[in-house]
Structures are given as C-alpha cells and as structure tokens.
Design a protein around this motif. Structure first.
Motif, PDB file in Angstrom:
ATOM      1  N   PRO A  74      -6.127   6.422  31.946  1.00 61.86           N
ATOM      2  CA  PRO A  74      -4.680   6.143  32.368  1.00 61.86           C
ATOM      3  C   PRO A  74      -4.040   5.017  31.595  1.00 61.86           C
ATOM      4  N   GLN A  75      -4.949   3.803  31.662  1.00 62.39           N
ATOM      5  CA  GLN A  75      -4.774   2.516  31.014  1.00 62.39           C
ATOM      6  C   GLN A  75      -4.542   2.658  29.575  1.00 62.39           C
ATOM      7  N   VAL A  76      -5.132   3.335  28.887  1.00 62.72           N
ATOM      8  CA  VAL A  76      -5.055   3.480  27.694  1.00 62.72           C
ATOM      9  C   VAL A  76      -3.754   4.315  27.252  1.00 62.72           C
ATOM     10  N   LEU A  77      -3.456   5.251  28.283  1.00 60.72           N
ATOM     11  CA  LEU A  77      -2.372   6.074  27.940  1.00 60.72           C
ATOM     12  C   LEU A  77      -1.126   5.220  28.227  1.00 60.72           C
ATOM     13  N   ALA A  78      -1.242   4.371  29.176  1.00 59.52           N
ATOM     14  CA  ALA A  78      -0.110   3.457  29.474  1.00 59.52           C
ATOM     15  C   ALA A  78       0.299   2.469  28.141  1.00 59.52           C
ATOM     16  N   LYS A  79      -0.775   1.773  27.602  1.00 59.83           N
ATOM     17  CA  LYS A  79      -0.581   1.233  26.403  1.00 59.83           C
ATOM     18  C   LYS A  79       0.256   2.163  25.375  1.00 59.83           C
ATOM     19  N   ALA A  80      -0.235   3.354  25.054  1.00 62.31           N
ATOM     20  CA  ALA A  80       0.347   4.239  24.122  1.00 62.31           C
ATOM     21  C   ALA A  80       1.717   4.494  24.528  1.00 62.31           C
ATOM     22  N   ALA A  81       2.054   4.628  25.659  1.00 59.25           N
ATOM     23  CA  ALA A  81       3.283   4.640  26.164  1.00 59.25           C
ATOM     24  C   ALA A  81       4.305   3.691  25.847  1.00 59.25           C
ATOM     25  N   GLN A  82       3.843   2.400  26.208  1.00 59.22           N
ATOM     26  CA  GLN A  82       4.436   1.196  25.608  1.00 59.22           C
ATOM     27  C   GLN A  82       4.812   1.099  24.222  1.00 59.22           C
TER      28      GLN A  82
ATOM     29  N   ASP B  35      -6.097   1.624  21.462  1.00 60.60           N
ATOM     30  CA  ASP B  35      -7.637   1.206  21.952  1.00 60.60           C
ATOM     31  C   ASP B  35      -8.469   0.894  20.616  1.00 60.60           C
ATOM     32  N   ALA B  36      -9.346   0.084  20.855  1.00 56.34           N
ATOM     33  CA  ALA B  36     -10.135  -0.238  19.453  1.00 56.34           C
ATOM     34  C   ALA B  36     -11.047   0.736  18.990  1.00 56.34           C
ATOM     35  N   THR B  37     -11.371   1.983  19.681  1.00 58.01           N
ATOM     36  CA  THR B  37     -12.043   2.989  19.296  1.00 58.01           C
ATOM     37  C   THR B  37     -11.463   3.679  18.376  1.00 58.01           C
ATOM     38  N   ALA B  38      -9.966   3.524  18.143  1.00 57.06           N
ATOM     39  CA  ALA B  38      -9.189   4.408  17.389  1.00 57.06           C
ATOM     40  C   ALA B  38      -9.233   4.168  15.811  1.00 57.06           C
ATOM     41  N   GLY B  39      -9.474   2.796  15.601  1.00 59.90           N
ATOM     42  CA  GLY B  39      -9.572   2.354  14.301  1.00 59.90           C
ATOM     43  C   GLY B  39     -10.283   3.095  13.075  1.00 59.90           C
ATOM     44  N   ALA B  40     -11.379   3.735  13.379  1.00 60.78           N
ATOM     45  CA  ALA B  40     -12.451   4.234  12.384  1.00 60.78           C
ATOM     46  C   ALA B  40     -12.181   5.909  12.416  1.00 60.78           C
ATOM     47  N   TRP B  41     -11.303   6.548  13.083  1.00 63.84           N
ATOM     48  CA  TRP B  41     -11.167   7.919  12.863  1.00 63.84           C
ATOM     49  C   TRP B  41     -10.986   8.353  11.472  1.00 63.84           C
ATOM     50  N   GLU B  42     -11.532   9.276  10.999  1.00 59.32           N
ATOM     51  CA  GLU B  42     -11.387  10.190   9.873  1.00 59.32           C
ATOM     52  C   GLU B  42     -11.521  11.598   9.949  1.00 59.32           C
ATOM     53  N   PHE B  43     -10.567  12.210   9.608  1.00 55.96           N
ATOM     54  CA  PHE B  43     -10.512  13.706   9.636  1.00 55.96           C
ATOM     55  C   PHE B  43     -10.247  14.281   8.342  1.00 55.96           C
TER      56      PHE B  43
ATOM     57  N   ILE C 245       8.538  20.081  15.760  1.00 65.00           N
ATOM     58  CA  ILE C 245       8.323  18.844  15.651  1.00 65.00           C
ATOM     59  C   ILE C 245       8.869  17.969  16.927  1.00 65.00           C
ATOM     60  N   SER C 246       9.929  18.539  17.550  1.00 61.61           N
ATOM     61  CA  SER C 246      10.401  17.602  18.487  1.00 61.61           C
ATOM     62  C   SER C 246       9.469  17.983  19.825  1.00 61.61           C
ATOM     63  N   HIS C 247       8.750  19.024  19.576  1.00 55.62           N
ATOM     64  CA  HIS C 247       7.979  19.081  20.984  1.00 55.62           C
ATOM     65  C   HIS C 247       6.763  18.260  20.996  1.00 55.62           C
ATOM     66  N   TYR C 248       6.326  17.255  19.893  1.00 50.02           N
ATOM     67  CA  TYR C 248       5.405  16.306  19.965  1.00 50.02           C
ATOM     68  C   TYR C 248       5.804  14.929  19.736  1.00 50.02           C
ATOM     69  N   GLN C 249       5.594  14.102  20.880  1.00 45.12           N
ATOM     70  CA  GLN C 249       5.868  12.954  21.118  1.00 45.12           C
ATOM     71  C   GLN C 249       4.664  12.091  20.441  1.00 45.12           C
ATOM     72  N   LEU C 250       4.707  11.383  19.523  1.00 38.91           N
ATOM     73  CA  LEU C 250       3.850  10.572  18.740  1.00 38.91           C
ATOM     74  C   LEU C 250       3.643   9.068  19.523  1.00 38.91           C
ATOM     75  N   LEU C 251       2.481   8.939  20.034  1.00 36.73           N
ATOM     76  CA  LEU C 251       2.118   7.956  20.720  1.00 36.73           C
ATOM     77  C   LEU C 251       1.839   6.663  19.956  1.00 36.73           C
ATOM     78  N   SER C 252       0.609   6.787  19.263  1.00 34.61           N
ATOM     79  CA  SER C 252       0.105   5.466  18.604  1.00 34.61           C
ATOM     80  C   SER C 252      -0.697   6.133  17.471  1.00 34.61           C
TER      81      SER C 252
ATOM     82  N   LEU D 118      -2.250  10.104  17.971  1.00 36.87           N
ATOM     83  CA  LEU D 118      -2.388  10.546  19.177  1.00 36.87           C
ATOM     84  C   LEU D 118      -0.974  10.884  19.857  1.00 36.87           C
ATOM     85  N   ALA D 119      -0.886  12.013  20.466  1.00 34.67           N
ATOM     86  CA  ALA D 119       0.487  12.849  20.509  1.00 34.67           C
ATOM     87  C   ALA D 119       0.347  13.608  21.827  1.00 34.67           C
ATOM     88  N   ARG D 120       1.667  13.672  22.620  1.00 33.32           N
ATOM     89  CA  ARG D 120       1.576  14.414  23.456  1.00 33.32           C
ATOM     90  C   ARG D 120       2.629  15.829  23.217  1.00 33.32           C
TER      91      ARG D 120
END
Length: 422
Positions: free
Chosen positions: A394-402, A414-422, A56-63, A77-79
């Motif tokens: 890149p701009q979306v990733l910058a916000k996620a990095a913050q 990003d606004a598109t993320a709110g309705a994800w369902e897996f 789990i330390s290999h995954y940076q949870l961004l948002s 979203l993770a790196r």
C-alpha cells in the motif's frame, strides 16, 4: 515501418497483432488454431485468468519500473482500470528499432505464444498503438532477482532463497529444453518474482529454436542478438564459435554464473575486459564460489548465515551465537561467507568447462541443493525475502499514485524497480 510483416501499426489507431497468421515454423503440437487476438487463451495453473483489453485508455501508467532491449523498451507499473488489477506494461517505440531489432521483437512475440508453463513469463495481451508496441504482463511485485540483490542483498542471498529461485528457473529451463529451445540469456535480471513468491523466467527475446524443418539440430552456431550485454553469463563453447557449436548445456553454464551472482552480489568476469574474459573462459579458468572461513564450523554442522535469515542448510541461531562469542560481539560487515558443500557441488557441476560433463536441467532438479525446496512452504520463502517490499504494498502504491497524479512520471516508486529488464 512494419512489424510482424503486417500493417498493424497505424498512426491514429491500433489493433491486435495476428500472430498465428505469421508464425510459419510450428515446432511442436502445443500450437493450436487460436483466435487472432494476442491475449493468451491458456494460462499456467493457479494464474490469474483475466483477459486484458487493447484500449490504451484502460491502463493508468503509474511509474517507470525499468528499461530493456537496448534501452528501447520502457516497463511501467500500471493499473488496468476496468478490473483494478496491477500489471506491467512494456512499451517499445518501433520507429526507433532497426530491422534486426524488429526481427528479435517479432520472434519474442511469436514464440512466446507457444509457452504455457508456471515458471515462464508470457504476455497476456500484445497490441500496437500508433508506432508503439504494447505488451501487457502480470506484475512481478518483487521485481527481478538482480534488483533484489542490488537493493536488499548486496552481500548475497541466503542459500534457501537461492535454492528456491534456482528451482523455479530449472523447471522453466527444463520445459524450454524439452520444447527444443535454448534460452541463451539466463541471468538474475531475467528472473522475476511475483508477490505470492512464484519464480518466472523472462528474457525470451534471445531464444533459439533447435527445430528446423521438422528436424532437431544437435548443435547451434548462431550468435544471440545483443550478446554483448550477457557476455559474463555466456558459456565458453558459445563464445568460441567453432565447428563444435553449442547446445542446451550452454544454459546450464549461465545458470552457474547466475548462482554465483545471487550468492555474492557480484557477477564473475563482469569487471574484465571482454577480450580477457574470452581468453579466461576459453582456457578453462575455474570459476567458483569464493568463501571466507573465519573459523571451522564443519565439525559443528553449522554455517554462517549472511542474510540474517536461517537458510535452512545447516544454519541456526546457535551459529550466530558462536559468531558473536568468538568475535567478541563485534559487528561483521560484510558478514563472513561460508557456503555449503551442496551449493559448491551444484555450482561446480554447472560450470564444468566441458559441456558434456554438465548435467541437464532435469537432472539438476534432483540435486540435493534444490530438493530442499520441497521441505519449505511458500510463506517461509516470502519470509526469506524480508526486508524486500513488493510493489503492491500500500505505501509503495501510494507513492506511485502521487507520481501518476502529476509528479515526475519516470520516478520509480521503490528502489527495487530500477534494475528491471524484460
């Protein structure tokens, strides 16, 4: 609490789930004796071959991208630190799940090990850490078709984009149906689009295997778990629950409802009380696309574009010029809807009340409405997604990095993320 009938959940450590040791109902020859780890050894053509780790330390949870499975699962979203790749991480707290929900998760993990298709979203790595189940999947940069509609296409998508999406879904359904599975949860939130424009069918937790003890059933009587969340998309015969049962054609009905959802931005029957919805479906109320014809265009061979992008089905710059001329340059909001005959026919076939009259997924792949996809390139469909912004921008990733640097970890980049369902 156990998961997959194994002691793979530890309060201080984690290890891979040995899915092959617990999957006793092998329906088709595509299952092989693979290693114990849950990482896929086979992947769809043209897919990333990266094997992701179980640390789990290999995954940076961004948002946070969204939630699913009765709000028990969080998708982030993770790196992946060792490779730098962006991935989607779904975490489910198993301690909060009922025995029935654990069974659903078990079936989803075990069954998806069988699937290797470019239009079916499967996990790359599955493991547990403490009491949480981690599922690592490729990042779908454009999110779900539902969140695209809600965020960017509130008046509905263009027909070419819909045809492209449904073509990918049909290929995935055809694969599942040939394997003997009914999806039972086809809807826009379970259709995901990658950053390079590929369509994936997810929501595999509701799958039903029609093969039992080496025999394939003709009909099914089982009610899917959490069916209350997918009532508007379910077929009349599934809801009826009588001796006739239902079969693969139930998914085709759901596809027709999804087509309406993508075209209009609204789900048929969604605003109805469940009892009234049931009565309407059982008595065969006709559900179709609702057009607004401000003036006849049939003679001109033109149709009005609702998305600002040429749909490729009789739409052209000339149509928009005629619109501006005939309306005195007045802005149209929302834009008039005028669906093609081909699209109407496609939806009508899917929504036949009698399942015997509905075509199969393979047959629908030859329908003129979806065959138009072959005339387009991948880049042209990415153009149709405009103005949607992918999560790997890149701009979306910058916000996620913050966000990852110390802001609210639940903030969506990003606004598109709110309705994800897996």
């Amino acid at each position: 609490m156990s998961f997959l009938d194994c002691s793979c959940i530890s309060h201080t450590s984690f290890e891979n789930i040995r899915v092959e040791d617990h999957y006793n109902t092998v329906s088709y020859h595509c299952l092989t004796n693979e290693p114990a780890a849950c990482s896929l050894s086979k992947t769809p053509p043209n897919d990333d071959m990266t094997v992701y780790s179980t640390d789990i330390s290999h995954y940076q949870l961004l948002s946070e991208l969204g939630r699913g499975f009765c709000d028990l699962s969080v998708v982030s979203l993770a790196r992946h630190r060792p490779t730098g790749n962006l991935v989607a991480v779904k975490q489910t707290n198993l301690d909060n799940c009922t025995e029935e929900q654990l069974g659903v998760l078990q079936n989803e993990v075990l069954q998806t090990r069988m699937f290797h298709h470019p239009n079916i979203l499967t996990s790359r790595t599955v493991f547990t850490s403490s009491s949480k189940l981690w599922v690592i999947s490729p990042l779908m940069a454009y999110g779900s078709a539902e969140c695209l509609v809600k965020t960017y296409f509130s008046d509905g998508m263009s027909e070419s984009l819909i045809a492209f999406i449904l073509y990918g879904v049909l290929k995935g359904l055809d694969y599942l149906h040939r394997m003997g599975y009914i999806h039972r949860s086809v809807k826009a939130s379970h259709i995901l689009l990658s950053g390079d424009g590929r369509v994936y069918l997810s929501g595999l937790h509701s799958l039903y295997n029609m093969v039992r003890d080496g025999k394939r059933s003709k009909v099914v009587y089982d009610v899917p778990e959490q069916c209350s969340t997918v009532l508007p998309w379910l077929s009349p015969e599934l809801l009826r629950q009588d001796l006739h049962g239902y079969d693969l054609k139930s998914d085709i009905y759901s596809l027709g409802i999804t087509a309406c959802e993508l075209a209009t931005g609204r789900v048929p029957f969604q605003d109805m009380h469940p009892t009234l919805m049931l009565l309407q479906k059982l008595k065969g109320s006709h559900c179709c696309l609702l057009d607004i014809h401000p003036f006849p265009l049939e003679g001109l061979g033109l149709k009005v574009s609702r998305s600002g992008v040429d749909s490729g089905i009789g739409e052209s710059v000339a149509a928009s010029i005629i619109m501006r001329t005939m309306t005195g340059e007045r802005p149209q909001s929302p834009a008039p809807k005028n669906f093609s005959v081909l699209f109407h026919n496609f939806v009508k076939l899917c929504l036949q009340h009698d399942p015997e009259k509905r075509p199969s997924a393979r047959s629908l792949l030859t329908h003129a409405f979806v065959k138009q996809v072959k005339r387009h390139t991948k880049d042209s469909f990415l153009t149709l997604l405009h103005p949607a912004v992918p999560l790997n921008n890149p701009q979306v990733l910058a916000k996620a990095a913050q966000t990852a640097a110390g802001q609210d970890s639940t903030t969506s980049p990003d606004a598109t993320a709110g309705a994800w369902e897996f």
